[in-house]
Motif scaffolding. Sequence first.
Motif, short mmCIF file in Angstrom:
data_model
loop_
_atom_site.label_atom_id
_atom_site.label_comp_id
_atom_site.label_asym_id
_atom_site.label_seq_id
_atom_site.Cartn_x
_atom_site.Cartn_y
_atom_site.Cartn_z
N GLY A 178 -7.54 20.36 -14.37
CA GLY A 178 -8.66 19.82 -15.13
C GLY A 178 -9.13 18.47 -14.64
N ILE A 179 -10.18 18.02 -15.26
CA ILE A 179 -10.91 16.84 -14.79
C ILE A 179 -10.14 15.54 -15.03
N LYS A 180 -9.44 15.43 -16.17
CA LYS A 180 -8.73 14.16 -16.43
C LYS A 180 -7.65 13.92 -15.38
N GLY A 181 -6.93 14.95 -15.01
CA GLY A 181 -5.93 14.81 -13.96
C GLY A 181 -6.57 14.45 -12.63
N PHE A 182 -7.74 15.04 -12.36
CA PHE A 182 -8.49 14.73 -11.13
C PHE A 182 -8.89 13.26 -11.12
N MET A 183 -9.34 12.75 -12.27
CA MET A 183 -9.72 11.34 -12.36
C MET A 183 -8.52 10.45 -12.06
N LEU A 184 -7.37 10.78 -12.66
CA LEU A 184 -6.16 9.97 -12.45
C LEU A 184 -5.72 10.03 -10.99
N SER A 185 -5.87 11.19 -10.36
CA SER A 185 -5.49 11.31 -8.95
C SER A 185 -6.46 10.53 -8.06
N MET A 186 -7.75 10.50 -8.41
CA MET A 186 -8.70 9.69 -7.63
C MET A 186 -8.34 8.21 -7.74
N ILE A 187 -8.01 7.77 -8.96
CA ILE A 187 -7.67 6.35 -9.16
C ILE A 187 -6.42 5.99 -8.36
N GLN A 188 -5.41 6.85 -8.43
CA GLN A 188 -4.18 6.62 -7.67
C GLN A 188 -4.46 6.54 -6.18
N THR A 189 -5.29 7.46 -5.68
CA THR A 189 -5.61 7.49 -4.26
C THR A 189 -6.38 6.24 -3.84
N ALA A 190 -7.27 5.77 -4.71
CA ALA A 190 -8.03 4.56 -4.40
C ALA A 190 -7.10 3.36 -4.28
N VAL A 191 -6.11 3.26 -5.17
CA VAL A 191 -5.15 2.15 -5.09
C VAL A 191 -4.35 2.25 -3.80
N GLU A 192 -3.88 3.45 -3.49
CA GLU A 192 -3.03 3.63 -2.31
C GLU A 192 -3.79 3.38 -1.01
N LEU A 193 -5.01 3.92 -0.93
CA LEU A 193 -5.78 3.80 0.32
C LEU A 193 -6.17 2.36 0.61
N THR A 194 -6.33 1.56 -0.43
CA THR A 194 -6.73 0.16 -0.25
C THR A 194 -5.53 -0.77 -0.25
N ASP A 195 -4.33 -0.21 -0.24
CA ASP A 195 -3.11 -1.02 -0.36
C ASP A 195 -3.18 -1.96 -1.55
N GLY A 196 -3.71 -1.46 -2.64
CA GLY A 196 -3.74 -2.24 -3.88
C GLY A 196 -4.92 -3.18 -3.99
N ALA A 197 -5.78 -3.20 -2.96
CA ALA A 197 -6.90 -4.16 -2.97
C ALA A 197 -8.17 -3.58 -3.59
N VAL A 198 -8.05 -2.43 -4.21
CA VAL A 198 -9.23 -1.82 -4.85
C VAL A 198 -9.79 -2.77 -5.91
N ASP A 199 -11.12 -2.81 -6.04
CA ASP A 199 -11.69 -3.71 -7.05
C ASP A 199 -12.06 -2.95 -8.33
#
Lengths: 231, 231
Positions: B58-79
């Motif tokens: 479902g969509i909520k899990g997809f949102m949480l996975s996008m957020i996690q991926t954004a943090v990881e890909l930016t090494d925590g520098a996501v704004d």
Amino acid sequence: MIKAIGLDADDTLWENETFFRVTEAEFRRLLAEHGDAEAIASRLFDAERANLARYGYGIKGFMLSMIQTAVELTDGAVDGRTISRILEMGQDMLAHPVNLLPGVADALDRLAGRKLILVTKGDLMDQERKVAASGLGDRFTAVEIVADKTPEAYARVLHGHGVAAEGFLMAGNSMRSDVIPVLELGGWGVFIPHELTWLVERVEAPDHPRLRQLQSMSDLPDLVARLEAEA
Amino acid sequence: MIKAIGLDADDTLWENETFFRVTEAEFRRLLAEHGDAEAIASRLFDAERANLARYGYGIKGFMLSMIQTAVELTDGAVDGRTISRILEMGQDMLAHPVNLLPGVADALDRLAGRKLILVTKGDLMDQERKVAASGLGDRFTAVEIVADKTPEAYARVLHGHGVAAEGFLMAGNSMRSDVIPVLELGGWGVFIPHELTWLVERVEAPDHPRLRQLQSMSDLPDLVARLEAEA
């Protein structure tokens, strides 16, 4: 006379709200430099309530509301570490142990042989996990996980089990979700308050002839016997 | 002979995967400075798959996975703005219109009078919203939203409706979720491929006497009639 007994799960059979409170306390500490504890809690509650219609109940929606509140409270200056910590906190909640409330196992023993329906709302997968982890799955004729505990949702459940509302008794810790909609349908509502109950679920008790209040699940088998004897 | 027909919802009755693809494309653009499109998509897919057991579909899990991926890909520098945009993208998905696939309404007309069960997985509230928005709710004897489409979940649904697996036919676009578990139970599986199907759902077709493949839902009423004539 009582053909089926519906039981709420979270904070009726096992602890739930306490995990939200612990997580919320950590969330407040995490954002302590951006507001006092009360202001943070109130912003989070506003986000949760505003998001209910789109996210529904459950931990994933709570995680998304915490993330949104963190962004808003910091004016967008939240760092990735904080976001990661919120994700971890939510993931810990999704793995929390299932601790039965006192008297539950015994009450279910004494109700054995009756048509028992567990009726709960929230994330489908998380609720199923908790039913499995509780070891209580076999005690129930059916487990019904609904998006929201509206009169319509209860009517669907009762229809599916061929039970008339007059012969249905629902017990739980939420006046709003477990008691009132069932009274409205014509069933019996049994309120078993829990010391921790989410603000959204707390509403005034109506004055109603089919409403009863108990101290704990331990008192439910006797109440059912009494109602049947009186009928 | 066919006592009940189960129908998948997402990408069988209405478009769904396309909304995930559009959002994923925007996610890749949002993080374009942190990796090429393929690397970002692959990280997101890894997170989604790793999170399936805790978040479900479902969509909520997809949102949480996008957020996690954004943090990881930016090494925590996501704004915070990026996090906010991801939340908005998910919220848009949760409000997306329900577009029926070609031939669906007509096929349901021709199947009217039969026991039709919609069987879908994902977020409870989102799936209920889509059923309501589709205007198709009344066409179904029941709507069953399950956490995962396992043989056990289908068995529970069939038991609840008093239907034996031999008399059950399930049609959908996922070989893994709609076809194989029903074949395993002893029912009929009808694969109706959709050009967009999530990688997780794509598995090899087994060689099985009760498996059929159709081009579109339009062909389902004739197939059912044919199977019954052959029996």
